[in-house]
Design a protein around this motif. Structure first.
Motif, mmCIF file in Angstrom:
data_model
loop_
_atom_site.group_PDB
_atom_site.id
_atom_site.type_symbol
_atom_site.label_atom_id
_atom_site.label_comp_id
_atom_site.label_asym_id
_atom_site.label_seq_id
_atom_site.Cartn_x
_atom_site.Cartn_y
_atom_site.Cartn_z
ATOM 1 N N PRO A 216 0.797 -1.235 0.000
ATOM 2 C CA PRO A 216 0.000 0.000 0.000
ATOM 3 C C PRO A 216 0.826 1.281 0.000
ATOM 4 C CG PRO A 216 -1.014 -1.622 1.438
ATOM 5 C CD PRO A 216 0.299 -2.209 0.994
ATOM 6 N N PRO A 217 1.933 1.384 0.780
ATOM 7 C CA PRO A 217 2.712 2.638 0.719
ATOM 8 C C PRO A 217 3.272 2.919 -0.677
ATOM 9 C CG PRO A 217 3.289 1.383 2.677
ATOM 10 C CD PRO A 217 2.460 0.478 1.829
ATOM 11 N N LEU A 218 3.740 1.864 -1.356
ATOM 12 C CA LEU A 218 4.268 2.052 -2.700
ATOM 13 C C LEU A 218 3.150 2.425 -3.667
ATOM 14 C CD1 LEU A 218 6.543 1.958 -4.754
ATOM 15 C CD2 LEU A 218 6.204 -0.524 -4.932
ATOM 16 N N ALA A 219 1.999 1.783 -3.516
ATOM 17 C CA ALA A 219 0.859 2.116 -4.376
ATOM 18 C C ALA A 219 0.446 3.567 -4.189
ATOM 19 C CB ALA A 219 -0.318 1.189 -4.059
ATOM 20 N N LYS A 220 0.504 4.056 -2.953
ATOM 21 C CA LYS A 220 0.148 5.449 -2.689
ATOM 22 C C LYS A 220 1.122 6.402 -3.380
ATOM 23 C CE LYS A 220 -0.927 8.653 1.089
ATOM 24 N NZ LYS A 220 -1.014 8.813 2.572
ATOM 25 N N VAL A 221 2.413 6.055 -3.343
ATOM 26 C CA VAL A 221 3.418 6.884 -4.023
ATOM 27 C C VAL A 221 3.141 6.928 -5.517
ATOM 28 C CG1 VAL A 221 5.850 7.019 -4.669
ATOM 29 C CG2 VAL A 221 5.219 6.551 -2.294
ATOM 30 N N MET A 222 2.830 5.756 -6.097
ATOM 31 C CA MET A 222 2.577 5.694 -7.532
ATOM 32 C C MET A 222 1.298 6.438 -7.901
ATOM 33 S SD MET A 222 3.773 1.717 -7.887
ATOM 34 C CE MET A 222 3.419 1.485 -9.623
ATOM 35 N N ASP A 223 0.285 6.359 -7.030
ATOM 36 C CA ASP A 223 -0.940 7.127 -7.266
ATOM 37 C C ASP A 223 -0.648 8.624 -7.272
ATOM 38 O OD1 ASP A 223 -2.361 4.819 -7.412
ATOM 39 O OD2 ASP A 223 -3.392 5.043 -5.485
ATOM 40 N N THR A 224 0.162 9.062 -6.307
ATOM 41 C CA THR A 224 0.496 10.489 -6.217
ATOM 42 C C THR A 224 1.224 10.952 -7.458
ATOM 43 O OG1 THR A 224 0.614 10.342 -3.800
ATOM 44 C CG2 THR A 224 1.707 12.225 -4.847
ATOM 45 N N LEU A 225 2.143 10.132 -7.967
ATOM 46 C CA LEU A 225 2.855 10.476 -9.199
ATOM 47 C C LEU A 225 1.874 10.686 -10.343
ATOM 48 C CD1 LEU A 225 5.868 7.975 -9.060
ATOM 49 C CD2 LEU A 225 6.008 10.458 -8.869
ATOM 50 N N ALA A 226 0.909 9.785 -10.446
ATOM 51 C CA ALA A 226 -0.077 9.875 -11.532
ATOM 52 C C ALA A 226 -0.957 11.111 -11.379
ATOM 53 C CB ALA A 226 -0.940 8.616 -11.557
ATOM 54 N N PHE A 227 -1.454 11.357 -10.171
ATOM 55 C CA PHE A 227 -2.374 12.474 -9.965
ATOM 56 C C PHE A 227 -1.675 13.823 -10.104
ATOM 57 C CE2 PHE A 227 -4.895 9.433 -7.051
ATOM 58 C CZ PHE A 227 -5.535 8.896 -8.153
ATOM 59 N N ASP A 228 -0.388 13.876 -9.695
ATOM 60 C CA ASP A 228 0.345 15.135 -9.829
ATOM 61 C C ASP A 228 0.627 15.460 -11.293
ATOM 62 O OD1 ASP A 228 0.343 15.462 -7.129
ATOM 63 O OD2 ASP A 228 2.433 14.871 -6.814
ATOM 64 N N THR A 229 0.873 14.418 -12.079
ATOM 65 C CA THR A 229 1.172 14.633 -13.494
ATOM 66 C C THR A 229 -0.099 14.826 -14.307
ATOM 67 O OG1 THR A 229 3.120 13.229 -13.266
ATOM 68 C CG2 THR A 229 2.377 13.696 -15.502
ATOM 69 N N MET A 230 -1.135 14.105 -13.936
ATOM 70 C CA MET A 230 -2.413 14.180 -14.648
ATOM 71 C C MET A 230 -3.528 14.508 -13.657
ATOM 72 S SD MET A 230 -2.151 10.876 -17.211
ATOM 73 C CE MET A 230 -2.520 9.744 -15.849
ATOM 74 N N PRO A 231 -3.744 15.765 -13.327
ATOM 75 C CA PRO A 231 -4.776 16.126 -12.344
ATOM 76 C C PRO A 231 -6.151 15.562 -12.685
ATOM 77 C CG PRO A 231 -3.384 18.019 -12.838
ATOM 78 C CD PRO A 231 -3.001 16.940 -13.808
ATOM 79 N N SER A 232 -6.463 15.452 -13.975
ATOM 80 C CA SER A 232 -7.776 14.927 -14.347
ATOM 81 C C SER A 232 -7.913 13.455 -13.975
ATOM 82 C CB SER A 232 -8.013 15.100 -15.846
ATOM 83 O OG SER A 232 -6.966 14.515 -16.594
ATOM 84 N N ALA A 233 -6.787 12.769 -13.760
ATOM 85 C CA ALA A 233 -6.852 11.362 -13.353
ATOM 86 C C ALA A 233 -7.495 11.226 -11.977
ATOM 87 C CB ALA A 233 -5.458 10.755 -13.346
ATOM 88 N N ARG A 234 -7.296 12.221 -11.126
ATOM 89 C CA ARG A 234 -7.909 12.168 -9.792
ATOM 90 C C ARG A 234 -9.437 12.205 -9.916
ATOM 91 N NH1 ARG A 234 -5.471 13.154 -5.018
ATOM 92 N NH2 ARG A 234 -3.705 14.183 -6.066
ATOM 93 N N ARG A 235 -9.928 13.093 -10.819
ATOM 94 C CA ARG A 235 -11.371 13.172 -11.043
ATOM 95 C C ARG A 235 -11.872 11.884 -11.679
ATOM 96 N NH1 ARG A 235 -16.305 13.844 -9.554
ATOM 97 N NH2 ARG A 235 -17.743 14.459 -11.244
#
Length: 278
Positions: A216-235
């Motif tokens: 889970p900690p690694l998955a959270k880091v990877m999620d953050t990378l994705a959301f920071d690069t692609m803000p629309s991915a969070r939506r």
């Protein structure tokens, strides 16, 4: 007989080096002749060349002194040991050269060749560079976490990108990157993505969707990378949760908060877990 300058010249060293070797006891210092000069014979040239070669090879001067007094067998053994060490140093330096050369080669510095090939293929297919970078940034910790599984995951990735409908998902996501959170394209994309995730889960089981065993900690880091690069991915992730799926790197099924019957059929099944990885 040779002067100290001639000796140094023949042996390929400086006069200062000859005097240094005299001081260290490596090279006998001859008596001065009637003119006040020290004169050296052929043996001194041979010894000095030996000293120079051993010193240049990194042999400590104290060890050089021992080798000069060693018998033929001992000297040959020592030379073999020196050669072995030098070979190891050459191999290590070659590895350093390769790593330094990769500093100019972009993705290959931190990624396995098959992942670099996959990223290049995405670019060739016209996938937005920001999505490629999310893939790249996610693969770096993933490959470090489980390098032995990279070939398995990449085999699935190659299978996926051979399907035009899967690439269409990437291209549609790229078009949505610069859109606002209320853009209907994100809703359409969420409908399509939820539809094929559900189809895959029903056909192959929910465990097949997320089989990467990512902590889970690694998955959270990877999620953050994705959301920071692609803000629309969070939506998009929020919209997916409304349609029965949560997570980005680690997908999990949840109770949908909207009628799943509204979800349109879309791209093909995704092999392996996560939206940004396998």
């Amino acid at each position: 007989m040779l002067t100290i300058g001639e000796l140094a010249s023949y042996a390929g060293v400086t006069v200062r080096a000859v005097r240094h070797y005299h001081a260290k006891g490596l090279l006998p210092e001859p008596e001065r002749d009637h003119s006040g000069y020290r004169r050296y014979g052929a043996d001194a040239v041979v010894d000095l060349i030996r000293i120079r070669i051993l010193a240049e090879a990194g042999v400590p001067l104290a060890r050089v002194r021992d080798l000069l007094g060693a018998d033929e067998e001992e000297f040959a053994t020592a030379v073999a040991d020196i050669d072995k060490r030098l070979r190891a140093e050459i191999r290590e330096r070659q590895r350093h050269r390769e790593r330094v050369a990769r500093l100019t080669s972009g993705d290959s510095l931190a990624l396995p060749p098959e992942v670099v090939e996959f990223l290049d293929r995405l670019r060739a297919l016209g996938v937005d560079e920001r999505i490629v970078q999310v893939e790249r940034d996610g693969w770096i910790p993933l490959a470090a976490h489980a390098p032995e599984r990279v070939p398995e995951w990449m085999a699935r990735k190659r299978e996926q990108i051979a399907d035009p409908r899967f690439i269409a998902f990437y291209l549609t996501l790229g078009q949505a990157l610069d859109r606002t959170d209320d853009d209907p394209r994100l809703v359409e994309l969420a409908d399509q993505l939820a539809a094929y995730l559900t189809q895959m889960a029903e056909e192959r089981g929910e465990d097949y969707i997320d089989d990467a065993d990512i902590a889970p900690p690694l998955a959270k880091v990877m999620d953050t990378l994705a959301f920071d690069t692609m803000p629309s991915a969070r939506r998009l992730n929020e919209l997916l949760k409304q349609r029965g799926w949560t997570g980005w790197t680690k997908l999990e099924r949840v109770a949908a908060t909207r009628d799943r019957g509204q979800a349109a059929s879309g791209p093909p099944r995704i092999s392996g877990g996560g939206l940004g990885r396998r």
